[in-house]
Design an enzyme around this catalytic site. Sequence first.
Site, short mmCIF file in Angstrom:
data_model
loop_
_atom_site.label_atom_id
_atom_site.label_comp_id
_atom_site.label_asym_id
_atom_site.label_seq_id
_atom_site.Cartn_x
_atom_site.Cartn_y
_atom_site.Cartn_z
N HIS A 5 0.82 -1.19 0.03
CA HIS A 5 -0.04 -0.03 -0.04
C HIS A 5 0.90 1.34 -0.06
O HIS A 5 0.54 2.30 -0.49
CB HIS A 5 -0.94 -0.10 1.31
CG HIS A 5 -1.96 -1.08 1.25
ND1 HIS A 5 -3.32 -0.83 1.30
CD2 HIS A 5 -1.96 -2.48 0.84
CE1 HIS A 5 -3.94 -1.98 1.18
NE2 HIS A 5 -3.05 -2.90 1.08
N ASP A 111 -6.16 5.37 2.67
CA ASP A 111 -6.39 3.99 2.39
C ASP A 111 -7.80 3.35 2.81
O ASP A 111 -8.13 3.74 3.69
CB ASP A 111 -5.12 3.27 2.88
CG ASP A 111 -4.80 2.03 2.35
OD1 ASP A 111 -5.47 1.57 1.33
OD2 ASP A 111 -3.92 1.49 2.96
C1 UDX Z 1 -1.21 -6.90 -1.08
C2 UDX Z 1 -2.05 -7.24 -1.96
O1 UDX Z 1 -2.55 -8.44 -2.05
C3 UDX Z 1 -2.32 -6.24 -3.39
O2 UDX Z 1 -3.00 -6.77 -4.34
C4 UDX Z 1 -2.88 -5.25 -2.61
O3 UDX Z 1 -3.26 -4.09 -3.72
C5 UDX Z 1 -1.59 -4.48 -1.67
O4 UDX Z 1 -1.40 -5.40 -0.95
P1 UDX Z 1 1.65 -7.32 -1.52
O5 UDX Z 1 1.57 -8.84 -1.10
O6 UDX Z 1 2.15 -6.21 -0.91
O7 UDX Z 1 -0.05 -7.05 -1.68
O8 UDX Z 1 1.92 -7.61 -3.31
P2 UDX Z 1 1.82 -6.51 -4.28
O9 UDX Z 1 0.67 -5.67 -4.49
O10 UDX Z 1 2.39 -7.22 -5.43
O11 UDX Z 1 3.07 -5.53 -3.82
C6 UDX Z 1 4.44 -5.79 -3.45
C7 UDX Z 1 5.26 -4.63 -3.64
O12 UDX Z 1 6.57 -4.69 -3.24
C8 UDX Z 1 5.53 -4.36 -5.43
O13 UDX Z 1 5.48 -3.00 -5.58
C9 UDX Z 1 6.79 -4.98 -5.52
O14 UDX Z 1 7.56 -4.47 -6.64
C10 UDX Z 1 7.53 -4.84 -4.33
N1 UDX Z 1 8.38 -5.67 -3.95
C11 UDX Z 1 8.06 -6.85 -3.25
C12 UDX Z 1 9.77 -5.64 -4.08
O15 UDX Z 1 10.07 -4.42 -4.62
N2 UDX Z 1 10.88 -6.49 -3.90
C13 UDX Z 1 10.30 -7.88 -3.27
O16 UDX Z 1 11.14 -8.63 -3.19
C14 UDX Z 1 8.94 -8.19 -3.08
#
Ligand code: UDX
Length: 482
Positions: A5, A111
């Site tokens: 988020h 949020d």
């Molecule tokens: C959760 C929900 O499932 C998602 O759909 C919602 O909108 C936000 O919270 P999350 O598990 O955090 O998500 O995954 P994601 O939405 O994909 O966000 C992860 C973020 O962290 C991405 O921007 C990704 O680039 C970043 N990240 C993750 C990294 O930069 N490095 C990593 O190793 C892992």
Amino acid sequence: MAQGHIIPFMELAKLIHHRRRCTITVVSTPANIRALISSFPSTPTFRLVPLPFDPTHHSLPASSESCDTLSTPLFVRLLHASLSLRPAFSFLLSDFLSSPSAPSRLCVIADVPTSWACEVAESLGAHHAVFSTCGAYGTTSYFSLWQHLPHARTDADEFPVPSFPDSFRLNRSQLPSYLRAADGADVWSAFFQPAIATSLRSKSMLCNSVEEVETSGFRLLRNYTGLRVYAVGPLLPFLDEKKSYKRAGKAHGLSVDACLEWLDAHPPASVLYVSFGSQNTISARQTMELAKGIEASGKAFIWVIRPPVEFDIGGEFKNEWLPEGFEERMRESARGVLVRDWAPQLEILSHASTGAFLSHCGWNSALESLSRGVPMIGWPLASEQFYNSVMLEEELGVCVELARGKEVVVPGKEVERVVRVVMGEERGAELRRRAVVLRELLEDSMKEGDGEGKGSSLKAIDEFLEIALSGKSQMNGGSLNS
Ligand code: UDX
């Protein structure tokens, strides 16, 4: 209070600051603000402000201010604890409005889990909007499931979802475990139901998605919420910004340079990137099978590893969770890299050698993959990721779902088969072609220009800001919601 988020919120803040030069104040808890300051130093017009918060007062481990270090039961405790921020936020806003430098217009963007901030804004006469970091389809599904708990009214495995077409059915396996167990009297419903109801009383909603990519999703979202909804995504840096992106996030387990150098040594579209997002992992048994399958596929890979769900997610990763000698074998043959805890994801996805992304289908990950034209292998684990996976596979044609949930056990053979399909020449070629079409749609939505030449998401954010900051009546706004 979650990386998934905070990252899109900071991109939204940057976009608004860039388009209107208004003063931005980002508000969160002390540890989250401290982590942001190195990437976004406070300036007089872009400020980062901590609200007092002590996790130990809520029976949480010290410094647990973001979901990524917490197991699922503690995660819901953090959500409930976040309600305690309200008085301090209310004080901050009143103080801000009564100061000699009070702004002529103030808009609060909250949020969904902290949508009470919209109530505070309303009580002080400020404009407000809720921001969904999820896609349109994912937001509608998640709202409808929490508000109606349709699975709790039937014993059947498949059930309809209120406000979706009759033909649309979900399966119990597409519910995160805490939602599957929810009956309205549980701790999760006690948090999500009021948070969603309050979100639906905000003046409008910003959504991190693209009108042209989720046309039917936005129709559903507008019908469901009754709100004026602005499609303002994808909120991420574009390729022309730089090679290494300045983003919110954690310290990398492997540096950007090391990742890029490793990728440079591989042919185009030949590397599989594996990551389950910021706050989820799979079981120990599944980690083992995934490793076997990836090795058998013969494909090169970068895999972000974290301890399995049965263990402390913030702890050290142990080699015993992988096949014997796996990491050394992969390193010596230059076949694969294991990155501990956190990788420079956007840089990896932006590299031409990355050919597919095995992902939990978190919405940021999905947008990042599509924005770089990289097809996906889906393994949704929690939240609205199950519905993202359905949409990415069935509606957008850029994903093949390999598994769903944290309890499944997918044999290594199946992992190997799906990796070969998605990175292969038949179905793989079609998935890559679709991913490129979607990349172009995402880029177009953020195109600068006048009139019809301006991308739909830039038009939407400009229209929102005009209403929010110029005091124009909502009825006089544009026609996105008509
Ligand atoms: C959760 C929900 O499932 C998602 O759909 C919602 O909108 C936000 O919270 P999350 O598990 O955090 O998500 O995954 P994601 O939405 O994909 O966000 C992860 C973020 O962290 C991405 O921007 C990704 O680039 C970043 N990240 C993750 C990294 O930069 N490095 C990593 O190793 C892992």
